[in-house]
Design a protein around this motif. Structure first.
Motif, short mmCIF file in Angstrom:
data_model
loop_
_atom_site.label_atom_id
_atom_site.label_comp_id
_atom_site.label_asym_id
_atom_site.label_seq_id
_atom_site.Cartn_x
_atom_site.Cartn_y
_atom_site.Cartn_z
N GLY A 1 18.26 39.41 23.48
CA GLY A 1 18.97 38.58 24.44
C GLY A 1 18.06 37.65 25.22
O GLY A 1 16.84 37.84 25.29
N VAL A 2 18.69 36.63 25.80
CA VAL A 2 17.99 35.64 26.60
C VAL A 2 18.73 35.49 27.91
O VAL A 2 19.96 35.47 27.94
CB VAL A 2 17.91 34.28 25.86
N ILE A 3 18.00 35.38 29.01
CA ILE A 3 18.60 35.22 30.33
C ILE A 3 18.33 33.80 30.83
O ILE A 3 17.18 33.35 30.86
CB ILE A 3 18.01 36.24 31.32
N GLN A 4 19.39 33.10 31.19
CA GLN A 4 19.25 31.79 31.83
C GLN A 4 18.90 32.03 33.30
O GLN A 4 19.67 32.67 34.01
CB GLN A 4 20.53 30.98 31.70
N VAL A 5 17.76 31.54 33.73
CA VAL A 5 17.25 31.92 35.06
C VAL A 5 17.79 31.04 36.18
O VAL A 5 17.58 31.35 37.36
CB VAL A 5 15.71 31.90 35.07
N SER A 6 18.48 29.97 35.86
CA SER A 6 18.98 29.07 36.92
C SER A 6 19.91 29.83 37.87
O SER A 6 20.84 30.51 37.43
CB SER A 6 19.73 27.89 36.31
#
Length: 562
Positions: A74-79
């Motif tokens: 998985g990837v987390i969008q940090v905005s």
């Protein structure tokens, strides 16, 4: 809330668990046990270890403990998340209560109504670069004790060190992959050169025997006209095949090309005709040329290499189809005097633009596109060398490249080539067919060639040119013949690659017999560099196969007149 920290027994168990983690585990197992240990020792439902992706606003999950389960993908969008703040500030962030209210865009915090949040950057101990983030949260408000803070600090440092170790291992494996790829390319180059050598021998026979057949048909009756036309087609196609082999072999060796001018518009018309047979039909090709022809101060082979790379990139950017546009425009130096154009000289330039309507290039990727080995394509689709080679070629001619791109709208690559000055313009050499063929006057030549077909062809061509010919199929036979006829033989035509006694050994023995002997070396390889140990300084000329009657005649005459 963490009573275990006040009890010496639990403290010892904690230290033992941390020691086991540090000393026994490596890689992914280390990361998984680290997040699980933190979750259990600090009594929190979620611990995240993420790795920052350079040039993006994303964090890739390395290991995440969440409600008893460990996730790796998985990837987390940090905005809009605390992670964005941690990466921006480069220091830990702690929120004792109401974390979910402070970061309404963080879906994870909203889902569990997290009150408490702690996160810290993980840095490379060498250069201080942020490798990733270690973070945790809980549904209840809380404050970390000094012991808990020390535990997080110790494990955070250990995780950062392991991330650094893993990254270096990945870099080493990537370097090994590139090295192996370079070795495969080198092997492929050697294989290609060998195939080209044999192919050139075949073309020599096709060209030569076709010319002999045409010469014999010149005196035949009119019924042979169709045969003459067919043979002319064979001759034309053979010359194209010869030029194709030379161009392909030159692509990897720009320094070997000698021609220094290219009629751009004539070149582009031929190039575009080739593209229409190779580019998918759902990509439209447009050619927009300036009114007057532009003569570039560059070799056509290198212009082709540059264009081919740019066109392939444009094609790959339009998998669903689109428009590929090639445009030319002459420019004077006074309109190019901008701070970014440090390579501008006081001379006219041609701007060659290759545009596409494809996916475009992201702003964070654009500055890196010319880096060697950098590619956004898969490992089996690109080496990352194409654009770096393109830039080196253009810079070598005193030009430069500018790129405009917008994600979703396409890319335009502007290549600025210097135009030939009037003082640099020279008359193009006449086509070989228009030159008078230099004939012999009965001089005796020794032809040394191990291929019987090429030997027979060479003998016929030399006799047609007016020479007396002695032939030898081996180096030993050539040395013996020269020893018996050294007073008669004016020139030795020697094949560079032969079995048993090599061309190099034959040359040395001939020189030992007669230091003044004239030797013209013939080879199916594309340049001297592919026979690095050959004593070229002891030769009087080089004739590349495949040769035709005109090339053979000129090479012989040049050696005889030296």
């Amino acid at each position: 809330m963490a009573k275990w920290m006040s009890e010496s027994t639990n403290a010892m168990e904690t230290l033992a668990r941390v020691h086991h983690l540090i000393s026994e585990c490596r890689g992914q197992a280390f990361f998984d046990q680290a997040v699980e240990a933190l979750a259990e020792l600090l009594d929190v439902p979620c611990v995240l270890l993420g790795r920052s992706e350079m040039g993006t606003r994303r964090l890739r999950i390395v290991s995440r403990y969440r409600r008893g389960f460990i996730e790796h993908e998985g990837v987390i969008q940090v905005s809009g998340t605390p992670i964005e703040r941690i990466l921006a500030d480069g220091r830990p962030y702690i929120c004792d209560r109401a974390a979910w209210r402070r970061f309404p865009q963080d879906e994870e915090l909203q889902l569990c109504r997290a009150e408490f949040y702690w996160g810290a950057p993980l840095r490379d101990q060498g250069d201080g670069e942020i490798l990733g983030v270690l973070a945790l949260h809980a549904a209840e408000p809380r404050r970390l004790t000094s012991a808990e803070g020390m535990l997080l600090e110790i494990l955070g440092a250990c995780v950062a060190k392991e991330l650094e170790y893993v990254r270096r291992g990945e870099a080493l494996r990537e370097l090994q992959r590139k090295f192996l790829h370079a070795q495969r390319m080198e092997s492929l180059g050697a294989l290609t050169a060998g195939i080209a050598h044999d192919f050139n021998n075949l073309l020599t026979g096709i060209l030569g025997f076709t010319e002999l057949a045409l010469a014999q048909l010149e005196s035949a009756d009119e019924t042979s006209e169709d045969v003459r036309l067919h043979l002319h087609q064979v001759l034309t196609l053979s010359r194209r095949a010869r030029d194709l082999v030379r161009h392909l072999l030159l692509l990897g060796r720009p320094e070997e090309a000698s021609e220094r001018s290219c009629a751009l518009h004539a070149f582009l018309k031929d190039f575009t005709a080739l593209l229409r047979r190779t580019i998918p039909e759902h990509i439209e090709i447009e050619l927009d040329l300036a009114p007057q022809e532009l003569i570039l101060a560059a070799n056509p082979v290198h212009v082709q290499q540059v264009l081919l790379n740019l066109v392939i990139n444009a094609r790959d950017a339009m998998p669903q189809g689109g428009c590929l546009r090639i445009q030319t425009e002459p420019l004077q130096p006074d309109v190019l005097q901008t701070p970014s154009c440090t390579r501008v000289q006081e001379r006219p330039y041609a701007r060659l633009t290759v545009s596409d309507t494809g996916t475009g290039i992201a702003p964070d990727i654009l500055p890196r596109i010319f880096e060697p080995f950098f590619t956004t394509k898969g490992a089996d689709k690109g080496t990352g060398l194409g654009l770096s080679v393109v830039r080196e070629i253009v810079h070598a001619y005193g030009g430069w490249i500018e790129v405009e791109s917008e994600p979703g709208r396409g890319t335009s690559v502007h290549v600025f080539w210097p135009i030939v000055r009037e003082s640099e313009v020279h008359m193009s050499p006449q086509e070989p067919e228009q030159e008078p063929v230099p004939k012999g006057s009965g001089e005796t030549l020794l032809l040394v060639e191990d291929d019987p077909t090429i030997l027979r062809l060479g003998e016929r061509l030399l006799e047609k040119l007016g020479y007396r010919v002695l032939t030898a199929r081996t180096g030993r036979e050539a040395v013996d013949l020269y020893a018996r006829h050294r007073q008669e033989i004016r020139l030795v035509l020697l094949d560079a690659v032969m079995p048993e006694m090599s061309g190099e050994q034959t040359l040395c023995q001939l020189r030992a017999l007669d230091p003044q002997v004239r030797i013209l070396v013939m080879t199916g390889y594309s340049s001297r560099d592919q026979l690095k140990d050959f004593p070229w300084e002891a030769t009087d000329g080089l004739l590349l196969k495949p040769y035709d009657l005109h090339a053979l005649a000129r090479a012989i005459r040049q050696c005889l007149e030296r």
